[in-house]
Motif scaffolding. Structure first.
Motif, PDB file in Angstrom:
ATOM      1  N   LEU A   1      -8.335   8.796   2.679  1.00 59.64           N
ATOM      2  CA  LEU A   1      -7.986   9.011   3.782  1.00 59.64           C
ATOM      3  C   LEU A   1      -8.383  10.296   4.770  1.00 59.64           C
ATOM      4  O   LEU A   1      -8.345  10.891   5.491  1.00 59.64           O
ATOM      5  CB  LEU A   1      -6.413   8.694   4.022  1.00 59.64           C
TER       6      LEU A   1
ATOM      7  N   SER B   1       0.756  -1.404  -0.391  1.00 57.78           N
ATOM      8  CA  SER B   1       0.170  -0.410  -0.141  1.00 57.78           C
ATOM      9  C   SER B   1       1.234   1.150  -0.080  1.00 57.78           C
ATOM     10  O   SER B   1       2.186   1.205   0.134  1.00 57.78           O
ATOM     11  CB  SER B   1      -1.210   0.120   1.072  1.00 57.78           C
TER      12      SER B   1
ATOM     13  N   LYS C   1       2.059   7.368  -7.508  1.00 61.04           N
ATOM     14  CA  LYS C   1       2.272   8.226  -5.894  1.00 61.04           C
ATOM     15  C   LYS C   1       2.855   9.321  -7.180  1.00 61.04           C
ATOM     16  O   LYS C   1       2.639  10.535  -7.772  1.00 61.04           O
ATOM     17  CB  LYS C   1       3.396   7.956  -5.310  1.00 61.04           C
TER      18      LYS C   1
ATOM     19  N   ASN D   1      -9.864  10.175  -3.601  1.00 61.50           N
ATOM     20  CA  ASN D   1     -10.462   9.866  -4.017  1.00 61.50           C
ATOM     21  C   ASN D   1     -10.130   9.079  -5.485  1.00 61.50           C
ATOM     22  O   ASN D   1      -9.590   8.312  -6.276  1.00 61.50           O
ATOM     23  CB  ASN D   1     -10.777   8.630  -2.737  1.00 61.50           C
TER      24      ASN D   1
ATOM     25  N   THR E   1      -6.155  12.764   0.765  1.00 58.84           N
ATOM     26  CA  THR E   1      -5.194  11.841   0.585  1.00 58.84           C
ATOM     27  C   THR E   1      -6.592  10.473   0.664  1.00 58.84           C
ATOM     28  O   THR E   1      -7.267  10.566   1.007  1.00 58.84           O
ATOM     29  CB  THR E   1      -4.600  11.842   2.187  1.00 58.84           C
ATOM     30  N   THR E   2      -5.400   9.897  -0.075  1.00 56.56           N
ATOM     31  CA  THR E   2      -5.521   8.490  -0.697  1.00 56.56           C
ATOM     32  C   THR E   2      -5.178   7.212   0.022  1.00 56.56           C
ATOM     33  O   THR E   2      -3.911   7.100  -0.892  1.00 56.56           O
ATOM     34  CB  THR E   2      -6.569   7.803  -2.459  1.00 56.56           C
ATOM     35  N   GLN E   3      -5.167   6.317   0.100  1.00 58.46           N
ATOM     36  CA  GLN E   3      -4.480   4.546   0.441  1.00 58.46           C
ATOM     37  C   GLN E   3      -4.778   4.372  -1.069  1.00 58.46           C
ATOM     38  O   GLN E   3      -6.110   3.859  -1.460  1.00 58.46           O
ATOM     39  CB  GLN E   3      -4.766   4.329   1.351  1.00 58.46           C
TER      40      GLN E   3
ATOM     41  N   THR F   1      -8.792   1.675  -3.500  1.00 58.26           N
ATOM     42  CA  THR F   1      -8.474   2.393  -3.005  1.00 58.26           C
ATOM     43  C   THR F   1      -9.330   3.001  -1.828  1.00 58.26           C
ATOM     44  O   THR F   1     -10.444   2.608  -1.499  1.00 58.26           O
ATOM     45  CB  THR F   1      -8.713   3.976  -3.851  1.00 58.26           C
ATOM     46  N   LYS F   2      -8.850   3.979  -0.692  1.00 54.98           N
ATOM     47  CA  LYS F   2      -9.270   3.955   0.797  1.00 54.98           C
ATOM     48  C   LYS F   2      -9.895   5.550   0.998  1.00 54.98           C
ATOM     49  O   LYS F   2      -8.034   6.268   0.742  1.00 54.98           O
ATOM     50  CB  LYS F   2      -9.091   3.262   1.515  1.00 54.98           C
TER      51      LYS F   2
ATOM     52  N   THR G   1      -4.017   0.653  -1.889  1.00 55.04           N
ATOM     53  CA  THR G   1      -3.408  -0.867  -2.274  1.00 55.04           C
ATOM     54  C   THR G   1      -3.621  -1.820  -3.212  1.00 55.04           C
ATOM     55  O   THR G   1      -5.134  -2.012  -4.409  1.00 55.04           O
ATOM     56  CB  THR G   1      -4.610  -1.687  -1.142  1.00 55.04           C
TER      57      THR G   1
ATOM     58  N   THR H   1       0.138   5.525   0.398  1.00 57.72           N
ATOM     59  CA  THR H   1      -0.279   7.465   0.105  1.00 57.72           C
ATOM     60  C   THR H   1      -0.099   7.898  -0.730  1.00 57.72           C
ATOM     61  O   THR H   1       1.050   8.397  -0.801  1.00 57.72           O
ATOM     62  CB  THR H   1      -0.403   7.421   1.556  1.00 57.72           C
TER      63      THR H   1
END
Length: 177
Positions: free
Chosen positions: A128, A34, A172, A41, A132-134, A125-126, A136, A36
């Motif tokens: 945050l 993962s 990123k 998102n 900001t997106t995480q 995608t998650k 994985t 960030t």
């Protein structure tokens, strides 16, 4: 002649030992990494769901400049296919099998050739925060017998995971430009 018989018998014994050991070596593997990304998102998800964008960030797509690539279907939708033929990376396909909008793209990986296999993978995608997106990236699979014997000497998590991390760092960089 006796020495040749002993050598051949030794080779057969070694192969038999490897085959027996492979019966007890783990066949399943799972890889997940993962990162960030400082982008909303929806923007991140809209980018990662497009198979054609992988050439901009995936180290696998960038590994062989001679790689022949092809696409079928509507990119970023269920049923879209990205295929490749490469002397360095082998031959295969990715097929989008499911999309949970703004959350996850499920992909089925088809590796062709002598060590052919099929492995499920996904990009998720998650949120945050608003900006900001995480992301994985994960894949699981099975190493077929007796190839699973190699699992004693190499880690699929290390091998693939290193490339996943490198690719996510490139993703990123592309998205945060």
């Amino acid at each position: 002649m006796k020495a040749l018989k002993k050598i051949l018998l030794g080779i057969v014994a070694l192969i038999t030992l490897v085959l027996i050991i492979a019966l007890f070596v783990k066949k399943d593997f799972a890889v997940e990494r993962s990162i960030t990304i400082n982008k909303p998102n929806q923007e991140v998800f809209d980018y990662v769901k497009m198979l054609k964008n992988q050439k901009n960030w995936s180290s696998f797509s960038q590994a062989d400049p001679e790689m022949k690539e092809w696409y079928k279907g509507t990119d970023g939708t269920v049923g879209a296919v990205y295929g490749w033929e490469s002397k360095m990376m082998g031959n295969g396909e990715q097929v989008i099998t499911k999309i949970a909008e703004a959350e996850r793209v499920d992909i089925e990986m088809h590796f062709k050739g002598m060590m052919g296999s099929t492995s499920p993978a996904y990009l998720a995608t998650k949120v945050l925060s608003d900006s900001t997106t995480q992301v994985t990236w994960a894949m699981s699979g099975k190493m077929n017998y007796p190839m699973n014997f190699m699992g004693l000497f190499m880690s699929m998590d290390d091998m693939i995971g290193t490339e996943y991390q490198k690719s996510l760092e490139q993703l990123k960089g592309v998205l945060e430009k």
